[in-house]
Design a protein around this motif. Sequence first.
Motif, PDB file in Angstrom:
ATOM      1  N   PHE A  68      37.224 -12.337 -30.065  1.00  0.00           N
ATOM      2  CA  PHE A  68      38.209 -11.289 -29.835  1.00  0.00           C
ATOM      3  C   PHE A  68      38.667 -10.663 -31.146  1.00  0.00           C
ATOM      4  N   ILE A  69      38.963 -11.484 -32.140  1.00  0.00           N
ATOM      5  CA  ILE A  69      39.409 -10.984 -33.445  1.00  0.00           C
ATOM      6  C   ILE A  69      38.286 -10.209 -34.129  1.00  0.00           C
ATOM      7  N   ARG A  70      37.060 -10.689 -34.033  1.00  0.00           N
ATOM      8  CA  ARG A  70      35.928  -9.954 -34.619  1.00  0.00           C
ATOM      9  C   ARG A  70      35.777  -8.579 -33.978  1.00  0.00           C
ATOM     10  N   THR A  71      35.923  -8.512 -32.664  1.00  0.00           N
ATOM     11  CA  THR A  71      35.821  -7.231 -31.959  1.00  0.00           C
ATOM     12  C   THR A  71      36.927  -6.274 -32.389  1.00  0.00           C
ATOM     13  N   CYS A  72      38.143  -6.790 -32.510  1.00  0.00           N
ATOM     14  CA  CYS A  72      39.269  -5.949 -32.950  1.00  0.00           C
ATOM     15  C   CYS A  72      39.027  -5.401 -34.352  1.00  0.00           C
ATOM     16  N   PHE A  73      38.595  -6.249 -35.268  1.00  0.00           N
ATOM     17  CA  PHE A  73      38.364  -5.794 -36.634  1.00  0.00           C
ATOM     18  C   PHE A  73      37.197  -4.807 -36.704  1.00  0.00           C
ATOM     19  N   LYS A  74      36.156  -5.043 -35.914  1.00  0.00           N
ATOM     20  CA  LYS A  74      35.047  -4.087 -35.895  1.00  0.00           C
ATOM     21  C   LYS A  74      35.515  -2.729 -35.406  1.00  0.00           C
ATOM     22  N   ALA A  75      36.350  -2.707 -34.385  1.00  0.00           N
ATOM     23  CA  ALA A  75      36.845  -1.434 -33.847  1.00  0.00           C
ATOM     24  C   ALA A  75      37.727  -0.721 -34.865  1.00  0.00           C
ATOM     25  N   VAL A  76      38.602  -1.445 -35.530  1.00  0.00           N
ATOM     26  CA  VAL A  76      39.511  -0.833 -36.504  1.00  0.00           C
ATOM     27  C   VAL A  76      38.732  -0.281 -37.688  1.00  0.00           C
ATOM     28  N   PHE A  77      37.830  -1.064 -38.240  1.00  0.00           N
ATOM     29  CA  PHE A  77      37.124  -0.620 -39.431  1.00  0.00           C
ATOM     30  C   PHE A  77      36.028   0.393 -39.110  1.00  0.00           C
ATOM     31  N   ARG A  78      35.530   0.407 -37.887  1.00  0.00           N
ATOM     32  CA  ARG A  78      34.577   1.433 -37.489  1.00  0.00           C
ATOM     33  C   ARG A  78      35.282   2.791 -37.469  1.00  0.00           C
TER      34      ARG A  78
END
Length: 89
Positions: A68-78
């Motif tokens: 979940f945290i990896r997905t959130c960070f990927k979305a933010v930095f994308r």
Amino acid sequence: MRKSDHGMLSADEVSFEYNVFFCAEAAFLYYPYYAGFNIFTFFANWIRLVCFNFPFAFFSQLFFIQPFIRTCFKAVFRRKAESAQTVKA
């Protein structure tokens, strides 16, 4: 495969080490509230609490929290990367 080839392996190791430390500390702090303090059974009850808490903490971290945290960070930095590319163009 070398250990340095796969970033997920090192993230899992850090997760394991964090959970080992956190479960032991949380059980140590929670023990007097859970069972009352008795010097003769302190170590046995503390180990019991660690053994109960560690599997849940480790597997929830590994399969639910970490993805979940990896997905959130990927979305933010994308989004940040996309906005930076549109500004440069």
